[in-house]
Motif scaffolding. Structure first.
Motif, PDB file in Angstrom:
ATOM      1  N   CYS A 100       0.859  -1.188   0.000  1.00 27.85           N
ATOM      2  CA  CYS A 100       0.000   0.000   0.000  1.00 27.85           C
ATOM      3  C   CYS A 100       0.891   1.233   0.000  1.00 27.85           C
ATOM      4  CB  CYS A 100      -0.868   0.031   1.248  1.00 27.85           C
ATOM      5  SG  CYS A 100      -2.006  -1.355   1.386  1.00 27.85           S
ATOM      6  N   ASP A 101       0.496   2.249  -0.780  1.00 30.32           N
ATOM      7  CA  ASP A 101       1.251   3.503  -0.778  1.00 30.32           C
ATOM      8  C   ASP A 101       0.927   4.289   0.495  1.00 30.32           C
ATOM      9  OD1 ASP A 101      -1.258   4.618  -1.186  1.00 30.32           O
ATOM     10  OD2 ASP A 101      -0.845   5.251  -3.236  1.00 30.32           O
ATOM     11  N   GLU A 102       1.389   5.531   0.558  1.00 31.99           N
ATOM     12  CA  GLU A 102       1.208   6.341   1.762  1.00 31.99           C
ATOM     13  C   GLU A 102      -0.261   6.558   2.095  1.00 31.99           C
ATOM     14  OE1 GLU A 102       2.960   7.270  -0.943  1.00 31.99           O
ATOM     15  OE2 GLU A 102       4.986   7.784  -0.329  1.00 31.99           O
ATOM     16  N   VAL A 103      -1.100   6.690   1.076  1.00 36.14           N
ATOM     17  CA  VAL A 103      -2.535   6.895   1.309  1.00 36.14           C
ATOM     18  C   VAL A 103      -3.154   5.632   1.914  1.00 36.14           C
ATOM     19  CG1 VAL A 103      -4.766   7.348   0.212  1.00 36.14           C
ATOM     20  CG2 VAL A 103      -2.745   8.647  -0.485  1.00 36.14           C
ATOM     21  N   GLY A 104      -2.818   4.485   1.352  1.00 35.11           N
ATOM     22  CA  GLY A 104      -3.307   3.217   1.905  1.00 35.11           C
ATOM     23  C   GLY A 104      -2.836   2.999   3.328  1.00 35.11           C
ATOM     24  N   THR A 105      -1.593   3.377   3.606  1.00 39.54           N
ATOM     25  CA  THR A 105      -1.055   3.266   4.956  1.00 39.54           C
ATOM     26  C   THR A 105      -1.824   4.166   5.913  1.00 39.54           C
ATOM     27  OG1 THR A 105       1.145   2.743   4.091  1.00 39.54           O
ATOM     28  CG2 THR A 105       1.031   3.489   6.368  1.00 39.54           C
ATOM     29  N   ALA A 106      -2.110   5.395   5.488  1.00 40.33           N
ATOM     30  CA  ALA A 106      -2.879   6.325   6.325  1.00 40.33           C
ATOM     31  C   ALA A 106      -4.275   5.767   6.603  1.00 40.33           C
ATOM     32  CB  ALA A 106      -2.970   7.691   5.650  1.00 40.33           C
ATOM     33  N   MET A 107      -4.886   5.154   5.587  1.00 41.81           N
ATOM     34  CA  MET A 107      -6.208   4.570   5.775  1.00 41.81           C
ATOM     35  C   MET A 107      -6.160   3.430   6.787  1.00 41.81           C
ATOM     36  SD  MET A 107      -7.694   4.443   1.943  1.00 41.81           S
ATOM     37  CE  MET A 107      -8.106   5.916   1.039  1.00 41.81           C
ATOM     38  N   TRP A 108      -5.165   2.575   6.682  1.00 40.82           N
ATOM     39  CA  TRP A 108      -5.001   1.455   7.615  1.00 40.82           C
ATOM     40  C   TRP A 108      -4.830   1.983   9.043  1.00 40.82           C
ATOM     41  CZ3 TRP A 108      -5.305  -3.777   7.393  1.00 40.82           C
ATOM     42  CH2 TRP A 108      -4.796  -4.488   8.483  1.00 40.82           C
ATOM     43  N   LEU A 109      -3.965   2.967   9.208  1.00 38.70           N
ATOM     44  CA  LEU A 109      -3.735   3.523  10.539  1.00 38.70           C
ATOM     45  C   LEU A 109      -5.000   4.159  11.103  1.00 38.70           C
ATOM     46  CD1 LEU A 109      -0.186   5.051  10.041  1.00 38.70           C
ATOM     47  CD2 LEU A 109      -0.789   2.986  11.309  1.00 38.70           C
ATOM     48  N   ALA A 110      -5.759   4.848  10.257  1.00 34.52           N
ATOM     49  CA  ALA A 110      -7.014   5.447  10.716  1.00 34.52           C
ATOM     50  C   ALA A 110      -8.001   4.367  11.155  1.00 34.52           C
ATOM     51  CB  ALA A 110      -7.613   6.313   9.613  1.00 34.52           C
ATOM     52  N   LEU A 111      -8.063   3.274  10.411  1.00 37.95           N
ATOM     53  CA  LEU A 111      -8.940   2.166  10.805  1.00 37.95           C
ATOM     54  C   LEU A 111      -8.499   1.557  12.127  1.00 37.95           C
ATOM     55  CD1 LEU A 111      -9.512   0.499   7.345  1.00 37.95           C
ATOM     56  CD2 LEU A 111     -11.294   1.409   8.848  1.00 37.95           C
ATOM     57  N   CYS A 112      -7.194   1.367  12.299  1.00 38.20           N
ATOM     58  CA  CYS A 112      -6.676   0.825  13.564  1.00 38.20           C
ATOM     59  C   CYS A 112      -7.061   1.724  14.728  1.00 38.20           C
ATOM     60  CB  CYS A 112      -5.159   0.691  13.511  1.00 38.20           C
ATOM     61  SG  CYS A 112      -4.525  -0.594  12.442  1.00 38.20           S
ATOM     62  N   ARG A 113      -6.880   3.017  14.555  1.00 37.36           N
ATOM     63  CA  ARG A 113      -7.129   3.985  15.628  1.00 37.36           C
ATOM     64  C   ARG A 113      -8.609   4.173  15.922  1.00 37.36           C
ATOM     65  NH1 ARG A 113      -2.524   8.085  13.495  1.00 37.36           N
ATOM     66  NH2 ARG A 113      -0.780   6.937  14.382  1.00 37.36           N
ATOM     67  N   SER A 114      -9.475   3.796  14.995  1.00 39.06           N
ATOM     68  CA  SER A 114     -10.915   3.971  15.189  1.00 39.06           C
ATOM     69  C   SER A 114     -11.622   2.650  15.498  1.00 39.06           C
ATOM     70  CB  SER A 114     -11.540   4.618  13.955  1.00 39.06           C
ATOM     71  OG  SER A 114     -11.440   3.735  12.854  1.00 39.06           O
ATOM     72  N   ALA A 115     -10.860   1.658  15.936  1.00 36.37           N
ATOM     73  CA  ALA A 115     -11.418   0.337  16.270  1.00 36.37           C
ATOM     74  C   ALA A 115     -12.180  -0.262  15.081  1.00 36.37           C
ATOM     75  CB  ALA A 115     -12.315   0.408  17.515  1.00 36.37           C
ATOM     76  N   TRP A 116     -11.669  -0.034  13.865  1.00 38.37           N
ATOM     77  CA  TRP A 116     -12.183  -0.599  12.617  1.00 38.37           C
ATOM     78  C   TRP A 116     -13.564  -0.071  12.252  1.00 38.37           C
ATOM     79  CZ3 TRP A 116      -8.220  -2.325  10.117  1.00 38.37           C
ATOM     80  CH2 TRP A 116      -7.127  -2.741  10.868  1.00 38.37           C
ATOM     81  N   ASN A 117     -13.913   1.107  12.743  1.00 42.74           N
ATOM     82  CA  ASN A 117     -15.174   1.746  12.391  1.00 42.74           C
ATOM     83  C   ASN A 117     -14.931   2.635  11.172  1.00 42.74           C
ATOM     84  OD1 ASN A 117     -17.061   4.143  12.429  1.00 42.74           O
ATOM     85  ND2 ASN A 117     -18.048   2.789  13.920  1.00 42.74           N
ATOM     86  N   LEU A 118     -15.550   2.282  10.043  1.00 42.24           N
ATOM     87  CA  LEU A 118     -15.298   2.992   8.786  1.00 42.24           C
ATOM     88  C   LEU A 118     -15.667   4.470   8.852  1.00 42.24           C
ATOM     89  CD1 LEU A 118     -16.510   0.350   6.191  1.00 42.24           C
ATOM     90  CD2 LEU A 118     -14.162   0.904   6.818  1.00 42.24           C
ATOM     91  N   GLY A 119     -16.808   4.778   9.439  1.00 43.93           N
ATOM     92  CA  GLY A 119     -17.240   6.171   9.530  1.00 43.93           C
ATOM     93  C   GLY A 119     -16.280   7.011  10.350  1.00 43.93           C
TER      94      GLY A 119
END
Length: 68
Positions: free
Chosen positions: A30-49
């Motif tokens: 994953c590029d930097e954007v994909g990495t940021a998305m993964w980290l955001a999902l981790c930090r939000s307990a996998w809540n997409l919204g």
């Protein structure tokens, strides 16, 4: 939504991320954007919204603009 058990995650010095699983020989990069998305999902307990709201705040955009 959450990662499958056994998933390996490695963030590279470039900001890219490598995902893998011991039952598969291929890897997903994953590029930097994909990495940021993964980290955001981790930090939000996998809540997409919540992850989308976090990224929209970081990127100074409206979370409702997805894909436009």
């Amino acid at each position: 939504m959450e990662p499958v058990p056994g998933l390996t995650v490695r963030v590279l010095d470039t900001g890219w991320m490598e995902l893998g699983h011991p039952t598969r020989c291929d890897r997903l990069l994953c590029d930097e954007v994909g990495t940021a998305m993964w980290l955001a999902l981790c930090r939000s307990a996998w809540n997409l919204g919540d992850a989308a709201a976090h990224l929209a705040d970081l990127w100074d955009t409206d979370p409702g603009r997805c894909g436009t």
